[in-house]
Design an enzyme around this catalytic site. Structure first.
Site, PDB file in Angstrom:
ATOM      1  CB  SER A 138      22.083 -30.876  51.463  1.00  0.00           C
ATOM      2  OG  SER A 138      20.608 -30.930  50.747  1.00  0.00           O
ATOM      3  CG  HIS A 159      25.534 -32.356  54.058  1.00  0.00           C
ATOM      4  ND1 HIS A 159      25.585 -34.053  53.460  1.00  0.00           N
ATOM      5  CD2 HIS A 159      24.345 -31.992  54.130  1.00  0.00           C
ATOM      6  CE1 HIS A 159      24.530 -33.775  53.374  1.00  0.00           C
ATOM      7  NE2 HIS A 159      23.995 -33.165  53.644  1.00  0.00           N
ATOM      8  CD  GLU A 171      28.557 -35.858  52.269  1.00  0.00           C
ATOM      9  OE1 GLU A 171      28.602 -36.642  51.200  1.00  0.00           O
ATOM     10  OE2 GLU A 171      27.568 -34.986  51.860  1.00  0.00           O
ATOM     11  CG  ASN A 210      22.464 -35.588  49.672  1.00  0.00           C
ATOM     12  OD1 ASN A 210      21.566 -36.162  50.136  1.00  0.00           O
ATOM     13  ND2 ASN A 210      22.259 -34.085  49.911  1.00  0.00           N
TER      14      ASN A 210
END
Length: 303
Positions: A138, A159, A171, A210
């Site tokens: 991540s 991800h 992702e 993130n």
């Protein structure tokens, strides 16, 4: 640039001569790994899970069964679906037993050296020259992980988000070394087979989601650390005032405070932006073993 990748029909984007992905390997069976295993097995794929020990096998298998049981209890899947998914899953402690896999997804702890070692071993054991090695990292650089192999063009980031069987987004993170055909096959599998919505994200620390989420989480921690508000008040404010389904501190507990620190540190080391630096309170909590929901205590206490 961030690109939304629509969900093609299975096989629609495959390169000429490329194999359909029927055999999947997953390395690691923690919370994320177990979710990926379940998702692929429910999609009808043969899944072999590589774990570090017999204890990891027991814990990982229990996670998968518990999640499938919840799916049955909530009416999302049938008992027959549960049984069929479990029949498609096998475990091993030898990465060499992933040799016949067409796609292997690494989901070990968020540590670059540990992941690179897994990648180097997979590069040696995988038989098919078209096999894709993916990471569920991540925050770490996909390009750096790819350099641990002799096939960097076949390496990509896939991800997933927690809980994997439920959250619809993935992702897809290609590095500057990833071949276009690898991107196409990975997107086809994730969207067309697993049924996820795929966005193409940049290979930078934190990727897209993130990079937006963590400054918010860390800001909430700083607010508690400074004594401005309690965790309960911060979370209540965001849940009731901004219609967030979960406040930032409960979310950090769910992610795992150790994982939160690892991701934040990776983003800070790459960007040197202070908004990504883990606050002292968060660092102290992790040092003392207060890791959130998985340890029974973080910003909240769990049964």
């Amino acid at each position: 640039m961030v690109e939304l990748v629509s969900g093609p029909k299975e096989g629609a984007g495959l390169d000429a001569g490329a194999e359909r992905i029927d055999r999947v390997g997953v390395v690691g069976c923690g919370t994320m790994g177990a979710g990926i295993v379940e998702l692929c097995a429910r999609a009808g794929r043969d899944v072999r899970v590589a774990v570090s020990s017999a204890d990891s096998h027991v814990r990982g298998a229990a996670r998968i069964r518990a999640s499938l049981d919840r799916g049955v209890a909530k009416g999302r899947i049938t008992e027959a679906d549960r049984a069929a998914a479990l029949d498609r899953i096998s475990f091993t402690t030898d990465l060499g037993e992933l040799a016949d896999r067409q796609l292997v997804i690494e989901s070990v702890r968020e540590d670059e050296q540990a992941k690179a070692e897994v990648f180097a071993t997979l590069d040696k054991v995988l038989v098919s020259k078209d096999a894709i090695i993916a990471t569920n990292t991540s925050s770490l650089s996909v390009a750096r992980l790819a350099r641990a192999t002799r096939r960097p063009g076949k390496v990509i980031g896939i991800h997933f988000f927690n809980p994997v069987p439920v959250l619809p987004l993935v992702e897809l993170v290609g590095s500057v070394l990833t071949e276009p055909g690898t991107r196409t096959r990975a997107a086809d599998f994730v969207a067309g087979v697993l049924g996820k919505t795929v966005i193409s994200a940049p290979d930078r620390a934190g990727f897209l989601v993130n990079a937006l989420l963590f400054p918010y989480l860390l800001s909430a921690v700083r607010m508690v650390d400074s004594g401005l508000a309690t965790p309960e008040v911060v979370d209540q404010g965001m849940e009731l005032g901004c219609a967030h389904p979960m406040g930032p501190l409960r979310l950090a507990d769910l992610i795992g405070l150790d994982t939160t620190v690892s991701i934040a540190q990776a983003m800070y080391e790459e960007t040197k932006e202070t908004l990504y630096a883990p606050p002292p309170l968060l660092l102290r909590m992790v040092e003392c073993g207060l890791l959130g929901k998985k340890s029974g205590r973080g910003f909240y206490t769990y049964a």
